[in-house]
Motif scaffolding. Structure first.
Motif, PDB file in Angstrom:
ATOM      1  N   LEU A   1       6.002  -4.130   8.584  1.00  0.00           N
ATOM      2  CA  LEU A   1       5.872  -5.194   7.860  1.00  0.00           C
ATOM      3  C   LEU A   1       6.750  -4.991   6.510  1.00  0.00           C
ATOM      4  O   LEU A   1       6.042  -4.733   5.410  1.00  0.00           O
ATOM      5  CB  LEU A   1       4.609  -5.503   7.469  1.00  0.00           C
ATOM      6  CG  LEU A   1       3.607  -6.042   8.666  1.00  0.00           C
ATOM      7  CD1 LEU A   1       2.268  -6.107   8.296  1.00  0.00           C
ATOM      8  CD2 LEU A   1       4.358  -7.356   9.467  1.00  0.00           C
ATOM      9  N   PRO A   2       8.145  -4.679   6.769  1.00  0.00           N
ATOM     10  CA  PRO A   2       8.960  -4.444   5.320  1.00  0.00           C
ATOM     11  C   PRO A   2       8.690  -5.604   4.444  1.00  0.00           C
ATOM     12  O   PRO A   2       9.159  -5.000   3.104  1.00  0.00           O
ATOM     13  CB  PRO A   2      10.577  -4.454   6.093  1.00  0.00           C
ATOM     14  CG  PRO A   2      10.315  -5.233   7.284  1.00  0.00           C
ATOM     15  CD  PRO A   2       8.762  -5.159   7.838  1.00  0.00           C
ATOM     16  N   GLU A   3       8.375  -6.821   4.474  1.00  0.00           N
ATOM     17  CA  GLU A   3       8.255  -7.509   3.360  1.00  0.00           C
ATOM     18  C   GLU A   3       7.103  -7.319   2.739  1.00  0.00           C
ATOM     19  O   GLU A   3       6.891  -7.890   1.418  1.00  0.00           O
ATOM     20  CB  GLU A   3       8.192  -9.019   4.047  1.00  0.00           C
ATOM     21  CG  GLU A   3       6.911  -9.471   4.899  1.00  0.00           C
ATOM     22  CD  GLU A   3       6.769  -8.952   6.187  1.00  0.00           C
ATOM     23  OE1 GLU A   3       5.827  -9.228   6.651  1.00  0.00           O
ATOM     24  OE2 GLU A   3       7.876  -8.343   6.497  1.00  0.00           O
ATOM     25  N   LYS A   4       5.991  -6.463   3.062  1.00  0.00           N
ATOM     26  CA  LYS A   4       4.900  -6.392   2.244  1.00  0.00           C
ATOM     27  C   LYS A   4       5.142  -5.321   1.094  1.00  0.00           C
ATOM     28  O   LYS A   4       5.999  -4.418   1.068  1.00  0.00           O
ATOM     29  CB  LYS A   4       3.819  -5.519   3.109  1.00  0.00           C
ATOM     30  CG  LYS A   4       3.318  -6.354   4.223  1.00  0.00           C
ATOM     31  CD  LYS A   4       2.295  -7.553   3.716  1.00  0.00           C
ATOM     32  CE  LYS A   4       1.459  -8.148   4.996  1.00  0.00           C
ATOM     33  NZ  LYS A   4       0.567  -8.916   4.386  1.00  0.00           N
ATOM     34  N   LYS A   5       4.732  -5.649   0.077  1.00  0.00           N
ATOM     35  CA  LYS A   5       4.884  -5.084  -1.224  1.00  0.00           C
ATOM     36  C   LYS A   5       3.771  -3.537  -1.195  1.00  0.00           C
ATOM     37  O   LYS A   5       2.497  -4.163  -1.341  1.00  0.00           O
ATOM     38  CB  LYS A   5       4.577  -5.667  -2.438  1.00  0.00           C
ATOM     39  CG  LYS A   5       4.846  -4.853  -3.651  1.00  0.00           C
ATOM     40  CD  LYS A   5       4.531  -6.042  -4.784  1.00  0.00           C
ATOM     41  CE  LYS A   5       4.821  -5.450  -6.245  1.00  0.00           C
ATOM     42  NZ  LYS A   5       4.728  -6.205  -7.535  1.00  0.00           N
ATOM     43  N   CYS A   6       4.045  -2.551  -1.299  1.00  0.00           N
ATOM     44  CA  CYS A   6       3.324  -1.481  -1.302  1.00  0.00           C
ATOM     45  C   CYS A   6       3.538  -0.478  -2.368  1.00  0.00           C
ATOM     46  O   CYS A   6       4.647  -0.053  -2.733  1.00  0.00           O
ATOM     47  CB  CYS A   6       3.403  -0.553   0.044  1.00  0.00           C
ATOM     48  SG  CYS A   6       2.979  -1.376   1.657  1.00  0.00           S
ATOM     49  N   TYR A   7       2.419  -0.194  -2.941  1.00  0.00           N
ATOM     50  CA  TYR A   7       2.706   0.923  -4.212  1.00  0.00           C
ATOM     51  C   TYR A   7       1.435   1.398  -4.526  1.00  0.00           C
ATOM     52  O   TYR A   7       0.116   1.086  -3.924  1.00  0.00           O
ATOM     53  CB  TYR A   7       3.104   0.283  -5.683  1.00  0.00           C
ATOM     54  CG  TYR A   7       2.311  -0.944  -5.961  1.00  0.00           C
ATOM     55  CD1 TYR A   7       1.296  -0.721  -6.923  1.00  0.00           C
ATOM     56  CD2 TYR A   7       2.391  -2.443  -5.472  1.00  0.00           C
ATOM     57  CE1 TYR A   7       0.512  -1.829  -7.527  1.00  0.00           C
ATOM     58  CE2 TYR A   7       1.581  -3.361  -5.841  1.00  0.00           C
ATOM     59  CZ  TYR A   7       0.648  -2.919  -6.779  1.00  0.00           C
ATOM     60  OH  TYR A   7      -0.261  -4.070  -7.305  1.00  0.00           O
ATOM     61  N   PHE A   8       1.368   2.591  -5.164  1.00  0.00           N
ATOM     62  CA  PHE A   8       0.153   3.540  -5.543  1.00  0.00           C
ATOM     63  C   PHE A   8      -0.350   3.466  -6.930  1.00  0.00           C
ATOM     64  O   PHE A   8       0.308   2.982  -7.978  1.00  0.00           O
ATOM     65  CB  PHE A   8       0.610   4.911  -5.490  1.00  0.00           C
ATOM     66  CG  PHE A   8       0.397   5.528  -3.676  1.00  0.00           C
ATOM     67  CD1 PHE A   8      -0.780   5.651  -3.024  1.00  0.00           C
ATOM     68  CD2 PHE A   8       1.628   5.437  -3.188  1.00  0.00           C
ATOM     69  CE1 PHE A   8      -0.826   6.083  -1.775  1.00  0.00           C
ATOM     70  CE2 PHE A   8       1.659   6.044  -1.713  1.00  0.00           C
ATOM     71  CZ  PHE A   8       0.344   6.352  -1.181  1.00  0.00           C
ATOM     72  N   LYS A   9      -1.609   3.170  -6.942  1.00  0.00           N
ATOM     73  CA  LYS A   9      -2.263   3.341  -8.267  1.00  0.00           C
ATOM     74  C   LYS A   9      -3.118   4.403  -8.288  1.00  0.00           C
ATOM     75  O   LYS A   9      -4.337   4.392  -7.733  1.00  0.00           O
ATOM     76  CB  LYS A   9      -3.010   1.876  -8.625  1.00  0.00           C
ATOM     77  CG  LYS A   9      -2.194   0.785  -8.900  1.00  0.00           C
ATOM     78  CD  LYS A   9      -1.534   0.730 -10.332  1.00  0.00           C
ATOM     79  CE  LYS A   9      -0.743  -0.337 -10.610  1.00  0.00           C
ATOM     80  NZ  LYS A   9      -0.221  -0.339 -11.973  1.00  0.00           N
ATOM     81  N   TYR A  10      -2.793   5.491  -8.717  1.00  0.00           N
ATOM     82  CA  TYR A  10      -3.562   6.968  -8.751  1.00  0.00           C
ATOM     83  C   TYR A  10      -3.640   6.971  -7.219  1.00  0.00           C
ATOM     84  O   TYR A  10      -2.733   7.296  -6.380  1.00  0.00           O
ATOM     85  CB  TYR A  10      -4.961   6.752  -9.772  1.00  0.00           C
ATOM     86  CG  TYR A  10      -5.428   8.045  -9.529  1.00  0.00           C
ATOM     87  CD1 TYR A  10      -4.839   9.242 -10.330  1.00  0.00           C
ATOM     88  CD2 TYR A  10      -6.761   8.446  -9.198  1.00  0.00           C
ATOM     89  CE1 TYR A  10      -5.322  10.277 -10.762  1.00  0.00           C
ATOM     90  CE2 TYR A  10      -7.287   9.426  -9.440  1.00  0.00           C
ATOM     91  CZ  TYR A  10      -6.568  10.652 -10.057  1.00  0.00           C
ATOM     92  OH  TYR A  10      -7.087  12.089 -10.240  1.00  0.00           O
ATOM     93  N   ASP A  11      -5.027   7.282  -6.688  1.00  0.00           N
ATOM     94  CA  ASP A  11      -5.383   7.492  -5.324  1.00  0.00           C
ATOM     95  C   ASP A  11      -5.705   6.401  -4.714  1.00  0.00           C
ATOM     96  O   ASP A  11      -6.298   6.539  -3.627  1.00  0.00           O
ATOM     97  CB  ASP A  11      -6.463   8.593  -5.372  1.00  0.00           C
ATOM     98  CG  ASP A  11      -7.788   8.056  -5.963  1.00  0.00           C
ATOM     99  OD1 ASP A  11      -7.617   7.274  -6.504  1.00  0.00           O
ATOM    100  OD2 ASP A  11      -8.645   8.930  -5.717  1.00  0.00           O
ATOM    101  N   LYS A  12      -5.079   5.296  -4.916  1.00  0.00           N
ATOM    102  CA  LYS A  12      -5.342   4.050  -4.169  1.00  0.00           C
ATOM    103  C   LYS A  12      -4.280   3.422  -3.758  1.00  0.00           C
ATOM    104  O   LYS A  12      -3.003   3.417  -4.573  1.00  0.00           O
ATOM    105  CB  LYS A  12      -6.301   3.062  -5.101  1.00  0.00           C
ATOM    106  CG  LYS A  12      -7.461   3.471  -5.344  1.00  0.00           C
ATOM    107  CD  LYS A  12      -8.350   2.430  -6.256  1.00  0.00           C
ATOM    108  CE  LYS A  12      -9.680   2.942  -6.564  1.00  0.00           C
ATOM    109  NZ  LYS A  12      -9.777   4.111  -7.395  1.00  0.00           N
TER     110      LYS A  12
END
Length: 254
Positions: free
Chosen positions: A209-220
């Motif tokens: 699902l390349p349209e999804k926005k994924c990023y990290f917040k510390y270990d989440k």
């Protein structure tokens, strides 16, 4: 051999002697005395029974003492375990407010600069380069002298009092590129392992699902509005029931 085992062995030996004497009494047809200082079989059996009862009493005392000590040990150990867990939890949470700053030059005329000097250099970067004019509070600011240099100097670990201050530095870190200063999160070893597991999920989401926005917040891991964590107890990735909306949500509340 423990005291309890020794007592049990003594009881077994005494019981065996009683059985042997009983067999003697059954087999004898007269009143012949056994060679035990002139006492007959009944007296010896009586004495042996008394000794066995005394040994049983001693055994009960030993077992009671052992249970008391074991109970105190378990209580003491459980208190220490809970305190250590709480302490480790607090320490791990403090890492969530920490950043590593690379490229802030240290004084060339001394091998180790003073803590006040290190704090002053960090404040200068925040105020002059990142335009953070307010009074930023720190739990600790430490230059890490162990390990190799990076960008010509030792890195600085900065633990902020407010999580929002750390997040603002991360958002503005691109402003430091022309200063040859780099910023990254200072994570504990446990957090790095959790994040490594979540990276697998992020790669899978991005590929499907390349349209999804994924990023990290510390270990989440944040996927659009969903928050994912790695549960070390079950060794599984879980989606939290709460969702995140906007950039103002404090993930420490999850």
């Amino acid at each position: 051999m423990t005291n309890t085992e020794s007592l049990l062995k003594m009881i077994e030996d005494q019981q065996r002697q009683i059985n042997e004497l009983k067999n003697l009494m059954i087999n004898k047809k007269d009143d012949t005395k056994i060679p035990d200082k002139g006492r007959n079989e009944a007296d010896v059996i009586k004495d042996l029974r008394k000794e066995i009862e005394e040994l049983r009493t001693d055994l009960r005392c030993v077992e009671s003492l052992y249970n008391d000590v074991q109970g105190q040990y378990n209580f003491f150990f459980s208190k220490i375990y809970l305190k250590m867990n709480d302490r480790l939890y607090d320490v791990d949470r403090s890492w969530q407010n920490s950043l590593l700053l690379y490229g802030i030059k240290q004084d060339s005329n001394c091998a180790y600069e003073s803590p006040d000097c290190t704090i002053a250099k960090v404040r200068e970067v925040l105020q002059q380069d990142l335009n953070m004019r307010r009074d930023i509070q720190f739990f600790r600011v430490t230059r890490i002298y162990t390990g190799p240099d990076f960008l010509g100097s030792k890195p600085i670990s900065v633990c902020f009092v407010k999580w929002a201050d750390k997040e603002e530095v991360i958002r503005k870190k691109n402003m430091l590129k022309n200063k040859n200063i780099q910023v990254e999160e200072d994570m504990s070893k446990a957090a790095k392992l959790r994040r490594k597991q979540l990276e697998k999920l992020m790669k899978a989401v991005k590929s499907q699902l390349p349209e999804k926005k994924c990023y990290f917040k510390y270990d989440k891991l944040i996927v659009d509005t969903d928050v994912y964590i790695y549960n070390e107890m079950t060794s599984q990735i879980e989606r939290l029931p709460k969702k995140i909306f906007g950039s103002q949500t404090n993930l420490q509340e999850f």
